[in-house]
Design an enzyme around this catalytic site. Structure first.
Site, mmCIF file in Angstrom:
data_model
loop_
_atom_site.group_PDB
_atom_site.id
_atom_site.type_symbol
_atom_site.label_atom_id
_atom_site.label_comp_id
_atom_site.label_asym_id
_atom_site.label_seq_id
_atom_site.Cartn_x
_atom_site.Cartn_y
_atom_site.Cartn_z
ATOM 1 N N HIS A 112 0.812 -0.982 0.056
ATOM 2 C CA HIS A 112 0.208 0.024 0.145
ATOM 3 C C HIS A 112 0.935 1.240 0.032
ATOM 4 C CE1 HIS A 112 -3.588 -2.456 0.895
ATOM 5 N NE2 HIS A 112 -3.183 -2.859 1.826
ATOM 6 N N HIS A 116 -7.897 -4.266 -1.191
ATOM 7 C CA HIS A 116 -7.216 -5.352 -1.589
ATOM 8 C C HIS A 116 -7.886 -6.042 -2.613
ATOM 9 C CE1 HIS A 116 -6.541 -4.666 2.886
ATOM 10 N NE2 HIS A 116 -5.384 -4.740 2.369
#
Lengths: 333, 333
Positions: A58, A220
């Site tokens: 991320h 995700h």
């Protein structure tokens, strides 16, 4: 899989080596636990420690927000996987100075479990730990089930506010209250235009058909609210702004901070085009943008898409948002 | 074409609107010419003006380097196309304060032509303009044809050094000499793993076969030196570092600044993995990294790939590189 890597199972290890070299003026990796990143400024003065952690992939989150006046220590997980309880615990130990530790993280099952275990370990050491669990993703559960919502890019505001408050010398309860207010005042939503591939898997973990977009996608690749025809930036901004603003609700006269983040493969040019439309939508509602951030602030590997995060401000939150920070992911002067 | 845009022919216009809103503390768009971006700090004190310009699609370049102690005005072109001579001229006029203007840009036919015309217009106004033409892309021509090489991410170092020197109160000749030294001491090379699409075209302007990479690719997808099997980050770093280091040459004992940039769709994680290998290669050669930059500093829409830029330092260049700047693309504290 067109990637610049060595061993697909070692990407987090290898990334951390490069990160530590480039940013040795801001952070260092813990000598004992290579999955713990600590701010060089963590103990500049006596204060409440700020800890977070989460899966990798991320970037800049989470380690990119470790630094002066923001997060003091970060537990680093595998790609899209929670860090271990041990890593959260080591973070807590590393930054406690007797005033307690605020663990500010996102609402995911693995993180919840591991933070809880870390807190039990810390209790044995008489370290006081309190948490705020970010749940800003409007699309991930209904308003009735607000505690089930996931934490996404709104976490950046939570860290910014919590970090600033701690730096002002606030008590653990005051830091927790401010960070909780930050996330309570924040709503996010994402749109996916293209998937991403976990290096160790080698194949995309979901698909998005050309000409469509996944509205409300998770960080995700969790399914969103609906798949719809790919909209213009203007229509996308309209729909996303509506969803976010109607949830709190944000109303005319409000001042907000806005964060637009690309998901990894989205050209920054497009993010500015999108932001321009968001700002117009907010203005039409009588909402004023106090501060705005556009860029790759919270990504999902090479996912194509964009997230919108809006935080309603009051004087306390403004003061926190305005404080200078020195991190890899956010610098403010 | 999975894009977050409105009208494909208006992407630059729309992007500039968003950019100006987000960064109004740093820059503003010229009232008369919407393709001219000017630093709010351009006339904080009397000094040599710094101008650049180039095609769009390379964000943060070029407008992201407009700001305090770096570039004073930027001429903005269409996607991958030169700005007009008029825009370069308007930039020059906007930042001249009687000490002359340094126009620091990259070696592309359109930019060369338009800067030349702009300089003729400025001459009529008795504004002294001198240029440095960046040619850091090792792969774009042989060493014998060094003047034919294109300018790529090394331009960031050129702007950083030129901008710093101007801020120190240097004369036009001194600014030009320092910026020229910066680019003479700098070499870059890129590798492409995936193509990009100009929005108004709607189709990729080249292809890269899965499992291969284009070694030496240009910033607009210009063909590289060779197409080869996709290498590991380590082997890629080895080959790219060799090409760059052998060209000047860089030798044991040298101190360098290193800039690794993703090309738009490259996960930042991979850029750190790549940097770690580059740093090891340099260390093996006895070369020390004085300062490093890793991130999306000079992109090509959503191209997948990475560029490596290395600048050999001396005391003057170090002093310039160390100066604080406030821009969207580069912030330094």
């Amino acid at each position: 899989m067109q990637r610049i890597i060595n061993d697909p199972s070692m990407v987090v290890e290898d990334m951390l080596k490069g990160f530590a070299k480039v940013h040795d003026d801001i952070i260092h990796v813990d000598k004992e636990n290579p999955r713990v990143v600590i701010s060089n400024h963590a103990k500049d003065k006596k204060k409440v420690g700020i800890v977070t952690g989460g899966g990798s992939g991320h970037k800049p989150a989470f380690i990119g927000y470790c630094g002066k006046n923001m997060v003091d220590a970060v537990a680093v997980g595998e790609i899209f996987s929670s860090p271990t309880a041990k890593s959260f615990y080591d973070c807590i130990k590393a930054v406690d100075q007797g005033m307690g530790v605020a663990c500010l993280y996102g609402n995911y099952a693995g993180d919840n479990m591991n933070v809880k275990m870390a807190m039990e370990l810390a209790e044995d050491d008489d370290i006081e730990v309190k948490t705020v669990v970010a749940n800003d993703d409007v699309a991930s559960a209904s308003k009735e089930d607000i505690k089930k919502r996931r934490g996404v890019a709104g976490e950046i505001f939570m860290w910014k506010v919590g970090g600033a408050k701690a730096n002002m010398g606030a008590s653990l309860d005051e830091v927790i209250a401010a960070a909780q207010k930050a996330i309570d005042n924040t709503r996010s939503v994402g749109v996916g235009l293209g998937p991403c591939t976990i290096p160790a898997n080698g194949k995309p973990n979901f698909t998005i058909k050309e000409g469509t977009m996944e509205f409300g996608i998770g960080h995700h690749g969790e399914p969103g609210i609906k798949v719809e025809e790919l909209a213009s930036a203007k229509d996308m901004a309209k729909e996303m702004t509506s969803l976010v603003c109607d949830d709190i609700p944000f109303t005319a006269g409000d001042e907000v901070a806005v964060l637009v983040s690309g998901l990894g493969a989205t050209p920054v040019m497009e993010q500015y085009i999108f932001y321009d439309e968001v700002e117009k939508e907010l203005r039409d509602r009588g909402i004023t943008v106090y501060k705005s951030y556009v860029g790759n602030y919270f990504t999902s590997l090479e996912m194509n898409g964009v997230t919108l995060t809006v935080m309603k401000l009051d004087d306390e939150l403004k003061e926190c948002i305005d404080m200078e920070v020195e991190t890899m992911g956010l610098t403010q002067f």
